[in-house]
Design an enzyme around this catalytic site. Structure first.
Site, short mmCIF file in Angstrom:
data_model
loop_
_atom_site.label_atom_id
_atom_site.label_comp_id
_atom_site.label_asym_id
_atom_site.label_seq_id
_atom_site.Cartn_x
_atom_site.Cartn_y
_atom_site.Cartn_z
N LYS A 41 38.92 42.93 29.50
CA LYS A 41 40.20 42.22 29.48
C LYS A 41 40.17 41.19 30.59
CE LYS A 41 45.05 43.17 30.73
NZ LYS A 41 46.03 44.26 30.96
N GLY A 69 53.98 51.09 36.90
CA GLY A 69 54.87 51.87 37.75
C GLY A 69 54.38 52.00 39.17
N ILE A 70 53.05 52.05 39.35
CA ILE A 70 52.50 52.05 40.71
C ILE A 70 52.66 50.66 41.33
CG2 ILE A 70 50.34 52.05 42.02
CD1 ILE A 70 49.43 54.44 40.53
N ASP A 101 50.85 50.80 33.11
CA ASP A 101 50.47 51.40 34.39
C ASP A 101 51.18 50.72 35.56
OD1 ASP A 101 48.87 49.10 33.64
OD2 ASP A 101 47.71 49.43 35.45
N TYR A 112 39.20 40.09 36.31
CA TYR A 112 39.92 38.86 36.56
C TYR A 112 39.19 38.01 37.59
CZ TYR A 112 43.83 41.26 34.30
OH TYR A 112 44.63 41.92 33.40
#
EC number: 2.2.1.10
Length: 264
Positions: A173, A26-27, A24, A143
């Site tokens: 994650k 690319g953004i 993801d 995170y």
């Protein structure tokens, strides 16, 4: 857990282990190496043993023809490196849009401890509620990132993964704490399967040593992007990571089996 959610989760793993390749970026970063011709990269990593790939919703038409029956996750928020604040992830899609795009699951990024945590926490709760109604699994990318926070500190990471469970995610994650012993605390902080992020790319040995340590610490697998999709041979490095995650191989054995140089 609904039957549908359970069935979709099974599409994202092999046995009880997960090897996911998020693309993801690319953004966030633009059309960097490995993402310009994303079709060939998706084909390579799924042939190499990736259980699932992850993109933004608009890339779905480029994913399905080349994913070799692997699972598919649609990511629902983003930011850019050239914007005012990379930690300020904003919504880019909905669970319904992800289902229409053929996703088996959705993911959402939250920076726990940042100035944007309150909004992201509320949005994650909305995503899990929407996903629950549709029987869609949710991967929370949780995170520890904020003023005064060490993003590798086990207590901070443990707080982040516990938050994901409390809000209703199915997978989480997070960052890696640096060694297997300290990562046990992170894993023990939740009943969710915990995957580690890859972060910026290192050497092949460094990548596999991180994966080996995380698995030894109880991780259920990895969700690793740049270390895989920007590799000179994405299929080979995926095979090496798969050997550790799925076959419980040592680092040297995994490198050898994948045909990668065994660095000293």
């Amino acid at each position: 857990m609904t039957v549908g959610r359970d069935a979709r989760l099974a599409r994202l793993r092999t046995g009880d282990r997960y090897l996911m390749v998020p693309m993801d970026h690319g953004i966030t970063l633009g059309a960097v190496r490995g993402l310009k011709n994303i079709e060939s990269t998706i084909d390579a990593v799924t042939r190499g043993g990736a259980d699932a790939v992850l993109t933004q919703k608009g890339i779905a038409p480029r994913v399905h023809p080349t994913k070799n029956d692997a699972g598919y996750v649609v990511h629902l928020n983003a930011s850019t490196t050239i914007g005012p604040d990379e930690n300020d992830k904003r919504l880019t899609g909905t669970v319904t849009e992800a289902v229409r795009a053929g996703a088996d699951a959705v993911s959402f990024h939250i920076n726990v401890g940042s100035d944007h945590e309150p909004d992201q926490l509320a949005q994650l709760a909305e995503v899990t509620a929407d996903a629950d109604r549709l029987g869609i699994p949710v991967l929370a990318m949780a995170y520890a990132r904020g003023p005064g926070l060490d993003g590798d500190e086990p207590d901070a990471l443990g707080h982040a993964v516990r938050l994901a469970e409390e809000v209703g995610a199915d997978l989480v994650k997070t960052g890696y704490s640096g060694d297997a012993d300290s990562f046990e605390h992170v894993v023990e902080s939740t009943r969710l399967p915990v995957l580690i992020a890859g972060g910026s790319r290192g050497s092949d040995r460094e990548t596999l040593e991180m994966v080996r340590g995380a698995v030894d610490g109880g991780a259920a697998g990895v969700s690793m992007g740049r270390s895989i999709f920007q590799h000179e041979d994405p299929e080979a490095i995926t095979r090496a990571v798969s050997a550790v995650v799925h076959d419980d191989q040592r680092v040297e054995t995994a490198l050898e089996k994948a045909g990668l140089a065994v660095e000293c």
